[in-house]
Design an enzyme around this catalytic site. Structure first.
Site, short mmCIF file in Angstrom:
data_model
loop_
_atom_site.label_atom_id
_atom_site.label_comp_id
_atom_site.label_asym_id
_atom_site.label_seq_id
_atom_site.Cartn_x
_atom_site.Cartn_y
_atom_site.Cartn_z
CG HIS A 1 -0.38 -0.08 2.54
ND1 HIS A 1 0.43 0.91 3.04
CD2 HIS A 1 -0.45 -1.02 3.52
CE1 HIS A 1 0.81 0.61 4.27
NE2 HIS A 1 0.30 -0.58 4.58
CB CYS B 1 4.69 -6.74 15.49
SG CYS B 1 3.60 -5.37 15.82
CE LYS C 1 2.48 0.70 10.33
NZ LYS C 1 2.27 -0.74 10.25
CB CYS D 1 -0.55 -5.75 19.01
SG CYS D 1 0.62 -4.84 18.00
CB CYS E 1 2.04 -8.83 18.01
SG CYS E 1 1.11 -8.21 16.58
CE LYS F 1 -3.22 -3.30 0.18
NZ LYS F 1 -3.84 -3.61 -1.07
CG HIS G 1 4.17 -1.35 2.37
ND1 HIS G 1 2.91 -1.84 2.08
CD2 HIS G 1 4.48 -1.80 3.60
CE1 HIS G 1 2.49 -2.57 3.09
NE2 HIS G 1 3.41 -2.56 4.04
CG HIS H 1 -0.76 -5.25 13.90
ND1 HIS H 1 0.55 -5.30 14.31
CD2 HIS H 1 -0.74 -5.27 12.55
CE1 HIS H 1 1.34 -5.34 13.24
NE2 HIS H 1 0.59 -5.33 12.17
N1 MSP Z 1 9.41 -6.99 7.36
C1 MSP Z 1 9.50 -5.96 8.32
C2 MSP Z 1 10.76 -5.14 8.12
C3 MSP Z 1 12.03 -5.92 8.17
S1 MSP Z 1 13.41 -4.93 7.86
C4 MSP Z 1 14.69 -5.86 8.23
C5 MSP Z 1 8.30 -5.04 8.21
N2 MSP Z 1 7.63 -5.09 7.06
S2 MSP Z 1 6.32 -4.25 6.74
O1 MSP Z 1 5.96 -4.62 5.39
O2 MSP Z 1 5.33 -4.45 7.75
O3 MSP Z 1 6.70 -2.75 6.81
C6 MSP Z 1 7.72 -2.25 6.01
C7 MSP Z 1 7.86 -0.76 6.16
O4 MSP Z 1 6.69 -0.11 5.72
C8 MSP Z 1 8.11 -0.31 7.59
O5 MSP Z 1 9.12 0.67 7.62
C9 MSP Z 1 6.80 0.30 7.99
O6 MSP Z 1 6.96 1.31 8.93
C10 MSP Z 1 6.35 0.87 6.66
N3 MSP Z 1 4.93 1.12 6.70
C11 MSP Z 1 3.92 0.21 6.79
N4 MSP Z 1 2.75 0.89 6.92
C12 MSP Z 1 3.00 2.22 6.91
C13 MSP Z 1 2.21 3.36 6.94
N5 MSP Z 1 0.92 3.33 7.05
N6 MSP Z 1 2.85 4.55 6.82
C14 MSP Z 1 4.21 4.66 6.62
N7 MSP Z 1 4.97 3.60 6.61
C15 MSP Z 1 4.40 2.37 6.83
O7 MSP Z 1 8.03 -4.31 9.15
#
Ligand code: MSP
Length: 532
Positions: free
Chosen positions: A27, A139, A305, A154, A136, A308, A30, A157
């Protein structure tokens, strides 16, 4: 900042995004991290540095295992499908120029992970024990009792945690409290922004507990080399991607040349992993620590936050299909201070697209190129000095460069756009359309046309890391491509040298850089977040 290099070799800059979980499609939250990394990458490249920009996917662990199971496919099949159909394509959607894409299921990674933990166990940093506590799955994190919301939920989440009790292997995290604290006291910019730094230091000061580094109840992971009943806990597998991608465990020479990373970009929810566990692992292995971990804020929907799981995720293509990738890249970095939370709204995005990208920048470009075509048959007049514009450019270039060093992407963009505003005012005040009616003032008109074109040359170079498609079109229509070479090779640290566009450059009118868009009449059908 990359370290100063005593040789003639350009400095190198190694920048990473987190690796993304493949349990679901990307989304815009990311894509936000990826775009920020890409803008920094392009800026540093335009400083003449050798940049390595790494991104990838985090494919092991309970979350992916369960998602695959629910879909009735093997975890590997699930990961392959999501990576090829969703995660790699999103890089093209947002126009990211990454150098590498690591998947944690690749042999280069798995080998490195096993080698790393073998080294740590041999050095006495791992021991077997029993783990009991809340976990969790969202996370993929063992929670401390103080972390949870009321009712045992959590905080990220808002879902119930699971209680885990298993025999597994522990990493002696507690042994590194003092070394970590000393590192952060000596290097206050190693975690940024300041609020993130303070959070990390106060967490370490509370005392670090040893932490479980393996799981026996999960099958989808990297097996421990010395205990086949266990896999490496997904975070202690994932963090190593930053090292395995540049050769740890498979190419020692490359690793030695590239490590440490200059910047790990992360969202604030994964700060603790990057600023505490990861450096502790590196200390245990006797490896250098990353120069900086930068925690950005969240994109919010309804104050929470975007995610999905909560059905609040917006696909990057939903925005890019309408506004284009440049506008996507521009909007999030321009509208939200990097490091703070912010809300996305279609209305705010449309308003900025129109007033900043189309009216300020695109319109200036089309006014200038059509005037050179109309009044001078598309041939650029000779260079002339202009103190006011050169001074404004000098200031903007230096402000932007300084802002990039502290990852203040919003101020860097504001500096470049402030210069564009100055140039617009210059055109409004000098009224070239009136000069064109008076033969006696042909010299003045030449000067205005040159100065505006030369200012646009500089604006294109400064904005290229953010809006590369539009800047490359402008670059060609200024005749700069033919005269000065590709825009990606133009140096941001030399952009303020006035008079680079030569006399006689062929200027051609191009299509609008940011065309008028139909009103978002279908916005009601989209997932819309409140502005703010
Ligand atoms: N897989 C772990 C990271 C491992 S790094 C060695 C993870 N993955 S994630 O897909 O959940 O998130 C990846 C990144 O996307 C994180 O930096 C997270 O903060 C960012 N974001 C996920 N949702 C977000 C928002 N709504 N807004 C901004 N960034 C967000 O965590």
């Amino acid at each position: 900042m990359p370290s100063a290099d005593s040789s003639d070799e350009p400095a190198s800059f190694f920048l990473t995004t987190p690796i993304y979980y493949v349990n679901d499609a990307p989304h815009i939250g990311h894509a936000y991290t990826t775009v920020a990394g890409d803008v920094l990458t392009r800026w540093h490249r335009q400083r003449g540095e050798r940049v390595h920009f790494l991104t990838g996917t985090d494919e092991h662990g309970t979350k992916v295992e369960r998602t695959a199971q629910a879909a009735g496919v093997s975890p590997q099949e699930w990961c392959d499908r999501l990576v090829e159909d969703s995660w790699k394509p999103v890089l093209r959607t947002v126009d990211a120029a990454n150098d590498d894409f690591i998947r944690t299921t690749e042999p280069r990674h798995e080998k490195g992970v096993q080698r790393f933990w073998e080294v740590l166990r041999e050095a006495g940093h791992c021991y077997a024990s029993t783990y009991e506590g809340p976990y969790c799955v969202g996370c993929e994190e063992f929670k401390l009792p103080g972390d949870l919301l009321e009712g045992g939920l959590c905080p990220v989440h808002g879902t119930p945690v699971e209680m885990l009790s298993e025999e597994n292997w522990f990493f002696r995290l507690s042994a590194f409290s003092e070394a970590l604290l000393a590192h952060y006291e000596a290097n206050p910019t190693a975690v940024q922004p300041e609020s993130a730094y303070n959070e990390v230091v106060s967490f370490i000061k509370q005392g670090l507990q040893d932490i479980s580094m393996s799981r026996s109840s999960v099958a989808w992971g990297v097996p421990l080399p010395w205990d086949a009943s266990q896999v490496v806990y997904v975070w202690f597998d994932a963090l190593l991607n930053y090292a395995t991608a540049v050769g740890f465990g498979t190419d020692d020479e490359r690793f030695a040349q590239t490590w440490p990373a200059d910047v790990h970009l992360v969202g604030k929810d994964i700060l603790r992993f990057h600023a505490i566990y990861w450096p502790a692992m590196l200390l245990a292995a006797g490896l250098p620590l990353p120069r900086q971990v930068f925690a950005h804020g969240w994109l919010l929907v309804g104050g929470e936050k975007m995610s999905k799981t909560k059905l609040t995720g917006i696909a990057p293509s939903a925005i890019v299909d309408h506004f284009g990738s440049d506008a996507f890249r521009y909007y999030f970095l321009r509208a939200i201070p990097f490091g703070s939370d912010g809300s996305f709204s279609w209305e705010d995005m449309s308003a900025r697209y129109k007033s900043e990208l189309a009216d300020q920048f695109g319109n200036l470009a089309s006014r200038l190129t059509s005037m050179v075509e109309r009044y001078r048959d598309g041939v650029l007049p000779a260079p002339v000095p202009n103190e006011q514009l050169s001074a404004a450019l000098q200031q903007a270039a230096s402000d932007a460069d300084t802002a990039i060093d502290v990852l203040d992407l919003q101020s860097a963009i504001n500096a470049a756009m402030g210069f564009v505003r100055t140039v617009n005012n210059y055109v409004t005040e000098t009224e070239p359309w009136k000069l064109a009616k008076d033969e006696a003032r042909a010299g003045d008109l030449d000067a205005v046309l040159y100065c505006t074109a030369e200012s646009l040359r500089a604006a294109a170079v400064l904005l290229n890391p953010v809006i590369p498609k539009a800047c490359s079109v402008l670059w060609s229509s200024l005749g700069a491509e033919a005269q000065l070479g590709p825009i990606s090779e133009q140096r941001v640290d030399q952009v303020a040298r006035w008079g680079q566009l030569p006399a006689g450059a062929r200027v051609t009118k191009s299509d609008p850089l940011f065309p008028r868009l139909d009103e978002l009449s279908d916005a009601g059908g989209r997932e819309t977040a409140p502005g703010g």
